[in-house]
Scaffold this motif. Structure first.
Motif, PDB file in Angstrom:
ATOM      1  N   GLN A   3       0.818  -1.218   0.000  1.00 49.35           N
ATOM      2  CA  GLN A   3       0.000   0.000   0.000  1.00 49.35           C
ATOM      3  C   GLN A   3       0.850   1.266   0.000  1.00 49.35           C
ATOM      4  O   GLN A   3       0.552   2.212  -0.729  1.00 49.35           O
ATOM      5  CB  GLN A   3      -0.956  -0.016   1.195  1.00 49.35           C
ATOM      6  N   ASP A   4       1.912   1.319   0.810  1.00 50.06           N
ATOM      7  CA  ASP A   4       2.771   2.506   0.841  1.00 50.06           C
ATOM      8  C   ASP A   4       3.425   2.741  -0.517  1.00 50.06           C
ATOM      9  O   ASP A   4       3.532   3.880  -0.967  1.00 50.06           O
ATOM     10  CB  ASP A   4       3.856   2.376   1.906  1.00 50.06           C
ATOM     11  N   ALA A   5       3.862   1.672  -1.153  1.00 52.64           N
ATOM     12  CA  ALA A   5       4.489   1.802  -2.468  1.00 52.64           C
ATOM     13  C   ALA A   5       3.479   2.284  -3.498  1.00 52.64           C
ATOM     14  O   ALA A   5       3.803   3.115  -4.356  1.00 52.64           O
ATOM     15  CB  ALA A   5       5.091   0.463  -2.896  1.00 52.64           C
ATOM     16  N   GLY A  10       1.528   6.560  -6.900  1.00 51.79           N
ATOM     17  CA  GLY A  10       0.429   7.435  -7.280  1.00 51.79           C
ATOM     18  C   GLY A  10       0.788   8.903  -7.146  1.00 51.79           C
ATOM     19  O   GLY A  10       0.409   9.726  -7.993  1.00 51.79           O
ATOM     20  N   ASP A  11       1.535   9.240  -6.105  1.00 55.44           N
ATOM     21  CA  ASP A  11       1.977  10.620  -5.922  1.00 55.44           C
ATOM     22  C   ASP A  11       2.865  11.068  -7.084  1.00 55.44           C
ATOM     23  O   ASP A  11       2.774  12.195  -7.553  1.00 55.44           O
ATOM     24  CB  ASP A  11       2.745  10.780  -4.600  1.00 55.44           C
ATOM     25  N   GLU A  42      -3.572   7.463  -8.844  1.00 54.65           N
ATOM     26  CA  GLU A  42      -3.005   8.602  -8.118  1.00 54.65           C
ATOM     27  C   GLU A  42      -3.259   8.524  -6.616  1.00 54.65           C
ATOM     28  O   GLU A  42      -2.441   8.983  -5.826  1.00 54.65           O
ATOM     29  CB  GLU A  42      -3.560   9.915  -8.669  1.00 54.65           C
ATOM     30  N   ASN A  43      -4.368   7.941  -6.212  1.00 58.46           N
ATOM     31  CA  ASN A  43      -4.701   7.831  -4.788  1.00 58.46           C
ATOM     32  C   ASN A  43      -4.186   6.554  -4.138  1.00 58.46           C
ATOM     33  O   ASN A  43      -4.458   6.310  -2.964  1.00 58.46           O
ATOM     34  CB  ASN A  43      -6.213   7.963  -4.605  1.00 58.46           C
ATOM     35  N   GLY A  44      -3.453   5.749  -4.898  1.00 53.11           N
ATOM     36  CA  GLY A  44      -2.877   4.527  -4.339  1.00 53.11           C
ATOM     37  C   GLY A  44      -3.868   3.407  -4.147  1.00 53.11           C
ATOM     38  O   GLY A  44      -3.589   2.436  -3.460  1.00 53.11           O
ATOM     39  N   VAL A  45      -5.043   3.516  -4.759  1.00 53.39           N
ATOM     40  CA  VAL A  45      -6.058   2.466  -4.670  1.00 53.39           C
ATOM     41  C   VAL A  45      -5.726   1.334  -5.633  1.00 53.39           C
ATOM     42  O   VAL A  45      -5.883   0.165  -5.318  1.00 53.39           O
ATOM     43  CB  VAL A  45      -7.465   3.036  -4.979  1.00 53.39           C
ATOM     44  N   SER A  46      -5.236   1.697  -6.820  1.00 58.66           N
ATOM     45  CA  SER A  46      -4.884   0.728  -7.862  1.00 58.66           C
ATOM     46  C   SER A  46      -3.438   0.938  -8.277  1.00 58.66           C
ATOM     47  O   SER A  46      -2.884   2.016  -8.092  1.00 58.66           O
ATOM     48  CB  SER A  46      -5.766   0.916  -9.105  1.00 58.66           C
ATOM     49  N   ALA A  47      -2.871  -0.087  -8.858  1.00 56.74           N
ATOM     50  CA  ALA A  47      -1.512  -0.002  -9.391  1.00 56.74           C
ATOM     51  C   ALA A  47      -1.567  -0.191 -10.902  1.00 56.74           C
ATOM     52  O   ALA A  47      -2.536  -0.718 -11.436  1.00 56.74           O
ATOM     53  CB  ALA A  47      -0.631  -1.076  -8.753  1.00 56.74           C
ATOM     54  N   ILE A  48      -0.526   0.245 -11.556  1.00 55.16           N
ATOM     55  CA  ILE A  48      -0.391   0.035 -12.995  1.00 55.16           C
ATOM     56  C   ILE A  48       0.367  -1.264 -13.185  1.00 55.16           C
ATOM     57  O   ILE A  48       1.392  -1.485 -12.533  1.00 55.16           O
ATOM     58  CB  ILE A  48       0.399   1.204 -13.627  1.00 55.16           C
TER      59      ILE A  48
END
Length: 112
Positions: A3-5, A10-11, A42-48
């Motif tokens: 989650q932190d990553a 996202g940031d 961007e909000n860290g909910v999903s990853a690419i």
């Protein structure tokens, strides 16, 4: 991705988008996705996913490594993340290159 990553990633996406003065909707259109996907990344909910990262990097005019916080990861994790970005058909070539580089460095007493 922890989650932190995801949040740090996202940031960086948000910062890159803002550097280009793009709205989320504009980036989404460039990527062929929805504004919600961009927002979630961007909000860290999903990853690419790794295969999609080059497309995002190109749209945001950033090198792929811009999106990774090298100081937050140990070297093994960084190496695995980079290798995961490579197309599978090119992975063997890269691994052989790394092997020969390590052998050469060892022969020249560059490895400690």
């Amino acid at each position: 991705m922890e989650q932190d990553a995801k949040k740090r990633f996202g940031d960086r996406v948000r910062r890159a988008r803002r550097d280009l003065d793009l709205k989320q909707e504009e980036l989404a259109e460039m990527l062929g996705t929805s504004q919600a996907v961009v927002s979630n990344v961007e909000n860290g909910v999903s990853a690419i996913s790794a295969p999609d990262l080059p497309r995002w990097a190109e749209a945001l005019n950033k090198p792929i490594m811009y999106f990774f916080d090298d100081h937050a990861l140990d070297w093994q994790r960084r190496a695995l993340d980079i290798l995961a970005m490579l197309p599978e058909d090119q992975l063997e070539v890269v691994l052989r290159m790394l092997k020969y580089m390590a052998l050469g460095m060892n022969e020249n007493n560059l490895l400690k």
